[in-house]
Design an enzyme around this catalytic site. Sequence first.
Site, PDB file in Angstrom:
ATOM      1  N   SER A   1     -14.830 -11.855  34.636  1.00  0.00           N
ATOM      2  CA  SER A   1     -14.634 -13.138  35.543  1.00  0.00           C
ATOM      3  C   SER A   1     -13.260 -13.129  36.545  1.00  0.00           C
ATOM      4  O   SER A   1     -13.306 -13.905  37.357  1.00  0.00           O
ATOM      5  CB  SER A   1     -14.914 -14.267  34.797  1.00  0.00           C
ATOM      6  OG  SER A   1     -16.060 -14.612  34.627  1.00  0.00           O
TER       7      SER A   1
ATOM      8  N   LYS B   1     -13.792 -13.350  40.110  1.00  0.00           N
ATOM      9  CA  LYS B   1     -13.839 -14.592  40.856  1.00  0.00           C
ATOM     10  C   LYS B   1     -12.535 -14.772  41.754  1.00  0.00           C
ATOM     11  O   LYS B   1     -12.575 -15.854  42.491  1.00  0.00           O
ATOM     12  CB  LYS B   1     -14.254 -15.743  39.924  1.00  0.00           C
ATOM     13  CG  LYS B   1     -15.578 -15.531  39.132  1.00  0.00           C
ATOM     14  CD  LYS B   1     -15.840 -16.656  38.477  1.00  0.00           C
ATOM     15  CE  LYS B   1     -17.202 -16.946  37.976  1.00  0.00           C
ATOM     16  NZ  LYS B   1     -17.325 -15.922  36.570  1.00  0.00           N
TER      17      LYS B   1
ATOM     18  N   SER C   1     -15.253 -21.442  35.360  1.00  0.00           N
ATOM     19  CA  SER C   1     -15.755 -20.065  35.480  1.00  0.00           C
ATOM     20  C   SER C   1     -17.129 -20.011  36.005  1.00  0.00           C
ATOM     21  O   SER C   1     -18.049 -18.956  35.389  1.00  0.00           O
ATOM     22  CB  SER C   1     -15.233 -19.273  34.426  1.00  0.00           C
ATOM     23  OG  SER C   1     -15.529 -17.682  34.848  1.00  0.00           O
TER      24      SER C   1
END
Length: 388
Positions: free
Chosen positions: A62, A65, A122
Amino acid sequence: MKKFFVAIVSIIFTFSAFGTIVSAEESGVQLVDTAKSAMLIERDTGQVLFEKNGNEKLPPASMTKIMTMLLIMEAIDKGELTWDEKIRTSEHAASMGGSQIFLEPGEEMTTDEMVRGIAIASGNDASVAMAERIAGSEEAFVQLMNDKVKELGLKDTKFQNPTGLPAKEHYSTAYDMAIIAKELLKYEDITKYTGKYEDYLRENTDKKFWLVNTNRLVKFYPGVDGLKTGFTQEAKYCLTATAKKDDMRVIAVVFGAPTPKDRNAQISKMLDFAFTQYKTHPMFDRNEAVAKVKVSKGSKKEIDAVTSEPISMLTKKSETVDDVIQEIKINEKIQAPVKKGDPVGTITLKKGDEIVSESELVAGEDSPAASWWKLFKRTMGQFTKVND
């Protein structure tokens, strides 16, 4: 090849000795043991303070991102997106697994709410919803992500989605992730989101949703205000963290730590090393006007060239900046239309012949193409002056 008009503007700040920056490895300091790779840089200069396997290609999970948030912030900065715009959730976005804020198909949230869902919780669903809004489809957004990678000059990163969910040929490196984070942190508003430990979505409804930051250092390490954790079975525990103390902001990256405790401990060691050993000397804020730019055939004949990011010098704690020369280069023949944020030149800080900082200058405002009537009047005005 670009041509430049060169102006050595001034010698700025004369203090005592300016020393060579020595990295942790060069000084024999070991900061990371169990993680697969790591990177520590100072944000304004990009100076590498520590590195372990910094160019090894690994799944970023993640931390992907960070690039997603960068493209969101760029769209807002360009006026292509607003914080209060309502973003509709598609069936595809709502179907995302993994970390999510449980968006339903057709549900609308503002950009502000979506970014909170991405930065704090997230949210994969929020990431895809924003990707579809900005580029029209997830696939088109991924192309924008990889275009940005090339624009930043990074050679070891490739994205397949805006979320970090496992995918073949989806990889990055500790060095590349630090540079993407450096770019994101040009937009200081982002830390208002990444630096929150907890928040709520859908307040005043029966679907109130509690957001808790996946980055625990936001609460437990003073000065940490971002950026993004990551975890998959393949990637293990990852984190790109940023912290600011006094005038100094640093970025620390860890890939592939075996546990969250190891990840946080090794990030903390890097941050401790940076703040105890180094000092930042701010020179310019972002969006600070440093020169004038002439625009050919523009509705505005002259606009400001402004800094694209904060510009600083970095020294060891015991040293200060000495005899730094500021050199500004403005691109020749800048022709309308010019949009705010378009590159117009560079600003370089030098110590003798050594370049210690180099950064892009951008247009501080728009200068659309002038109408033919405005150009005619401008030409006639010049003709009258010549004949007076």
